[in-house]
Design a protein around this motif. Structure first.
Motif, short mmCIF file in Angstrom:
data_model
loop_
_atom_site.label_atom_id
_atom_site.label_comp_id
_atom_site.label_asym_id
_atom_site.label_seq_id
_atom_site.Cartn_x
_atom_site.Cartn_y
_atom_site.Cartn_z
N LYS A 1 0.83 -1.20 0.00
CA LYS A 1 0.00 0.00 0.00
C LYS A 1 0.87 1.25 0.00
O LYS A 1 2.10 1.18 0.09
CB LYS A 1 -0.90 0.00 1.24
N THR A 2 0.25 2.40 -0.03
CA THR A 2 1.00 3.65 0.06
C THR A 2 1.13 4.06 1.53
O THR A 2 0.34 3.62 2.37
CB THR A 2 0.29 4.80 -0.69
N LYS B 1 -3.44 6.61 7.53
CA LYS B 1 -4.85 6.88 7.77
C LYS B 1 -5.47 5.78 8.66
O LYS B 1 -6.32 6.05 9.49
CB LYS B 1 -5.59 6.93 6.42
N ASN B 2 -4.99 4.56 8.47
CA ASN B 2 -5.61 3.43 9.17
C ASN B 2 -4.96 3.09 10.50
O ASN B 2 -5.48 2.29 11.26
CB ASN B 2 -5.61 2.18 8.29
N GLU C 1 0.38 6.86 2.75
CA GLU C 1 -0.82 7.61 3.15
C GLU C 1 -1.91 6.66 3.62
O GLU C 1 -2.59 6.93 4.61
CB GLU C 1 -1.35 8.47 1.99
N GLN C 2 -2.08 5.56 2.91
CA GLN C 2 -3.11 4.58 3.32
C GLN C 2 -2.81 4.04 4.71
O GLN C 2 -3.69 3.86 5.54
CB GLN C 2 -3.13 3.41 2.33
#
Ligand code: IPE
Ligand code: IPE
Ligand code: MG
Length: 253
Positions: free
Chosen positions: A240-241, A247-248, A243-244
């Protein structure tokens, strides 16, 4: 505040795998025989096992003897097998007291019978324990493990127990020697070698790798803590990136 207190217990790897390398060079640097390095390496094993249990790591896999190590001079192989028997004999009660459960991965049948006997007794004695799972890789070859898995799968298909369509990444794992254990999140290799040496090739697919120049007999509790702290600073993205992930993941304060 000690180094230990800086570890975030919510971000501990469940499973740490170690390639304990550099015993021979450690001894040579001191003008000693390689076998002396192996003896001193046992002191590190004891300390790292105890530290792992104390920190709360659930699985610790130690590469103690590879299938390729049979190609070393006979005197060294004999000395290593003798050291294994004596260490297991001496340490089993302590392991049991500390609630450690011992398991073995590798070609068990290729070990000398006396080693098999000691190891079987130690595994039986500690089978009920619920603390740290200590897994020794002995006469271990990851390629052989994967080939063995393929053969076992073929046998199950021939016996009608498994459909070819049911073979996938998850069911495949059940045929590895490590089927009862989660994959290591962290793999440590000592002694400044940057290779995997036929170790847990399938299981380490997404492990964080940590290399240190220290030889194994010098690798102690604080070095394990350093490795864990380094691990905890990494961002595990699994494709994933960043940023992902941010966020989580709730940020630790
Ligand atoms: C690791 O140390 C122990 C075993 C492989 C059994 P080595 O014996 O490989 O030490 P070096 O790499 O030769 O220094
Ligand atoms: C790998 O170490 C096996 C163990 C630590 C038991 P080696 O020292 O045998 O690895 P290579 O062959 O140098 O890569
Ligand atoms: Mg080596």
């Amino acid at each position: 505040m000690g180094l230990l207190d800086s570890i975030d217990l919510n971000k501990l790897p469940k499973h740490v795998a170690i390639i304990m390398d550099g015993n021979g060079r450690w001894a040579k640097e001191r003008g000693e025989d390689r076998v002396y390095g192996h003896h001193e390496g046992v002191v590190s094993v004891r300390e790292i096992v105890n530290a792992s249990a104390e920190i709360g790591i659930k699985y610790l896999t130690l590469y103690a003897f590879s299938a390729e190590n049979w190609n070393r001079p006979k005197e060294e192989v004999d000395a290593l097998m003798e050291l294994l028997v004596n260490t297991i004999r001496k340490e089993t009660d302590e392991l049991d007291k500390n609630n450690v459960r011992l398991s073995i991965i590798g070609d068990f049948a290729s070990l000398p019978l006396i080693c098999q006997k000691e190891l079987n007794e130690a595994m039986d004695l500690t089978a009920k324990n619920t603390g740290l799972n200590l897994i020794l890789a002995l006469s271990y070859s990851s390629r052989r493990e994967i080939a063995d898995a393929a053969r076992k799968i073929a046998l199950d298909v021939v016996a009608g127990k498994l459909q070819p369509g049911d073979i996938n990444e998850n069911s495949f794992k059940n045929y590895l020697y490590t089927s009862a254990f989660p994959d290591p999140e962290l793999m440590i290799r000592t002694s400044g070698e940057y290779r995997i040496s036929n170790y847990l090739l399938y299981q380490l697919a997404y492990a964080e790798l940590y290399f240190t120049n220290k030889h194994w007999p010098d690798f102690r509790k604080n070095d394990l803590i350093d490795a864990l702290l380094n691990y905890q600073q990494r961002e595990r993205r699994f494709g994933k990136t960043s940023e992902q992930i941010q966020k989580n993941t709730p940020q630790h304060v």
